[in-house]
Design a protein around this motif. Sequence first.
Motif, PDB file in Angstrom:
ATOM      1  N   HIS A  88      28.386 101.210  95.733  1.00  0.00           N
ATOM      2  CA  HIS A  88      28.445  99.956  95.360  1.00  0.00           C
ATOM      3  C   HIS A  88      28.805  99.689  93.869  1.00  0.00           C
ATOM      4  O   HIS A  88      29.769  98.695  93.661  1.00  0.00           O
TER       5      HIS A  88
ATOM      6  N   ARG B  17      32.572 100.146  93.646  1.00  0.00           N
ATOM      7  CA  ARG B  17      33.307  98.864  93.797  1.00  0.00           C
ATOM      8  C   ARG B  17      33.466  97.961  92.889  1.00  0.00           C
ATOM      9  O   ARG B  17      34.360  97.101  92.970  1.00  0.00           O
ATOM     10  N   VAL B  18      32.250  97.690  92.135  1.00  0.00           N
ATOM     11  CA  VAL B  18      32.202  96.544  91.090  1.00  0.00           C
ATOM     12  C   VAL B  18      33.197  97.223  89.938  1.00  0.00           C
ATOM     13  O   VAL B  18      33.799  96.310  89.479  1.00  0.00           O
TER      14      VAL B  18
ATOM     15  N   ARG C 162      35.825  98.730  90.552  1.00  0.00           N
ATOM     16  CA  ARG C 162      37.279  98.640  91.119  1.00  0.00           C
ATOM     17  C   ARG C 162      37.505  97.334  91.098  1.00  0.00           C
ATOM     18  O   ARG C 162      38.853  96.875  90.688  1.00  0.00           O
ATOM     19  N   GLU C 163      36.616  96.228  91.297  1.00  0.00           N
ATOM     20  CA  GLU C 163      36.926  94.813  91.251  1.00  0.00           C
ATOM     21  C   GLU C 163      37.322  94.327  89.952  1.00  0.00           C
ATOM     22  O   GLU C 163      38.279  93.698  89.991  1.00  0.00           O
ATOM     23  N   LYS C 164      36.371  94.784  89.138  1.00  0.00           N
ATOM     24  CA  LYS C 164      36.474  94.167  87.822  1.00  0.00           C
ATOM     25  C   LYS C 164      37.571  94.977  86.945  1.00  0.00           C
ATOM     26  O   LYS C 164      37.899  94.890  85.477  1.00  0.00           O
ATOM     27  N   ARG C 165      38.180  96.375  87.223  1.00  0.00           N
ATOM     28  CA  ARG C 165      38.949  96.972  86.838  1.00  0.00           C
ATOM     29  C   ARG C 165      38.522  97.308  85.541  1.00  0.00           C
ATOM     30  O   ARG C 165      39.194  97.171  84.325  1.00  0.00           O
TER      31      ARG C 165
ATOM     32  N   TRP D 171      40.471 102.367  91.163  1.00  0.00           N
ATOM     33  CA  TRP D 171      41.480 101.036  91.187  1.00  0.00           C
ATOM     34  C   TRP D 171      42.286 101.057  92.323  1.00  0.00           C
ATOM     35  O   TRP D 171      42.748 102.111  92.790  1.00  0.00           O
ATOM     36  N   GLU D 172      42.515  99.746  92.564  1.00  0.00           N
ATOM     37  CA  GLU D 172      43.754  99.474  93.594  1.00  0.00           C
ATOM     38  C   GLU D 172      45.119  99.469  92.915  1.00  0.00           C
ATOM     39  O   GLU D 172      45.104  98.487  92.070  1.00  0.00           O
TER      40      GLU D 172
ATOM     41  N   GLU E  21      38.546 103.099 100.175  1.00  0.00           N
ATOM     42  CA  GLU E  21      37.941 102.623 101.364  1.00  0.00           C
ATOM     43  C   GLU E  21      37.727 103.666 102.137  1.00  0.00           C
ATOM     44  O   GLU E  21      36.761 103.630 103.288  1.00  0.00           O
TER      45      GLU E  21
END
Length: 494
Positions: free
Chosen positions: A225, A228-229, A231-234, A354-355, A367
């Motif tokens: 988790h 994921r944070v 990843r979202e905030k890069r 990262w995406e 994912e």
Amino acid sequence: MKQLTALQQQGRRSNSFRGASSPLDAGVDDSIRSPTTIFWLVLHGLCCLISLVLGFRFSRIVFFLLFSTASSPSTTTISGATSPPERNISGVGGGSRVVVGRHGILIRPWPHPDPAEVMKAHKIIERVQLEQRSQYGVKGPRTLIAVTPTYVRTFQTLHLTGLMHSLMNVPYDVIWVVVEAGGHTNETASLISKSGLRTIHIGFDTKMPVLWEDRHKLESKMRLHALRVVREKRLDGIVMFADDSNMHALELFDEIQKVKWVGAVSVGILAHSGGSEEGELPVIQRDDSKKDDKDPQLPVQGPACNSSNHLVGWHTFDSLLFLEKSARYIGDRAVVLPRKLEWAGFVLNSRLVWEDADKPGWVKEFEEVGRDGEDVESPLSFLNDASVVEPLGSCGRKVMLWWLRVEARADSKFPARWIIDPPLEITVPAKRTPWPDAPPELPSSVEKVISIQETTDKRASKSGSRRKRSSRSKRKHTAKVIDEHVSTRHSADN
């Protein structure tokens, strides 16, 4: 003829040189013959002789001390110098002075009387350290992203305080991602706010289970988790998994700056028994018993390298041999065992999660990891090929991280944050507690010991009462015998 003319010219030049140098020689001779020069030469030779005899350099100033006029016959003074004051034993004021040999040492009081001078000294030291780090340290350090799963419990303050001070001493930018099981709490928020670091406090809805196996699985989900944070905030930097109860050497934070994508370090396993007497986690002996028969090794997890410093495998901990003796729940009086490979032994480049980032082909999609709630034992699950891991710490030979799990009993009633509020104003007897809940039940082994002690006490009391009764009956019997003898004597006299 030419040779004769050359010789004549050389002779004329030498004569002219001698004529020009004659006044200089005369001046030198006059200076040597002067009385002051002769006096200083004799004085210098005398000093050299005295220094040869005494074994150290004898200064000419001693002669001035001997021949100069003084105010009193017992003391001598030198112009331009002051005598050292007497030592101030109390240390109050400007400090004390101690004379060592011919030099006076000024002892300043502590702390320094001028706080501005103290701050200047600290700034100078800090500047020197920065210059040394810039020249000999890591070039272009990256941000450190520390992921810590935690939850409110008795020892949370103890563990988080130690980790917080370790992160505060890191000389690089730090982002502390704290994932708390059971949601946000004021206890955790107030504690991590004291660090002064950039913190990201994330709440996790699931509460921390009591069983150790379930706790390991939930902590893996909490780390995912946190990723994921990231990843979202890069967030750009190096991700390390800093558990709150682990111990880290400051050298580790410099070592992980060498990572390009994925790195691994050796983790020393410090197994905790919880006070059990059945047996501690035994140390592992070396296979080469001829060299080191008395040199044991503690269990270590981490990369295994060959002679050419290439990764060839992993040092893992075989927990199957200790499953019967291992702890099942938190607070169990048994050995707490780690997993096969702990998350704390790995560091990642944050761009791996990262995406739409430039990543190597041997990295799985984020994912796909942990899909359908499956357990992720280690960050090796993110890789298609585990041979690309970069071993750190002299290729795994140096241990800079120690794994330890020390927890209080699950039914511990000590107040949170180690603060008693309101403070207790009365002393309560030992059989009672200031908390309304009943004290925890003792284990069966302790109850058996107490019951055995009670039965022995009862037997001892019974045997003591029997002895008292027998002694009383003996006394009564002797008294009766004495009375019978006395009565027979009276009858015989009559």
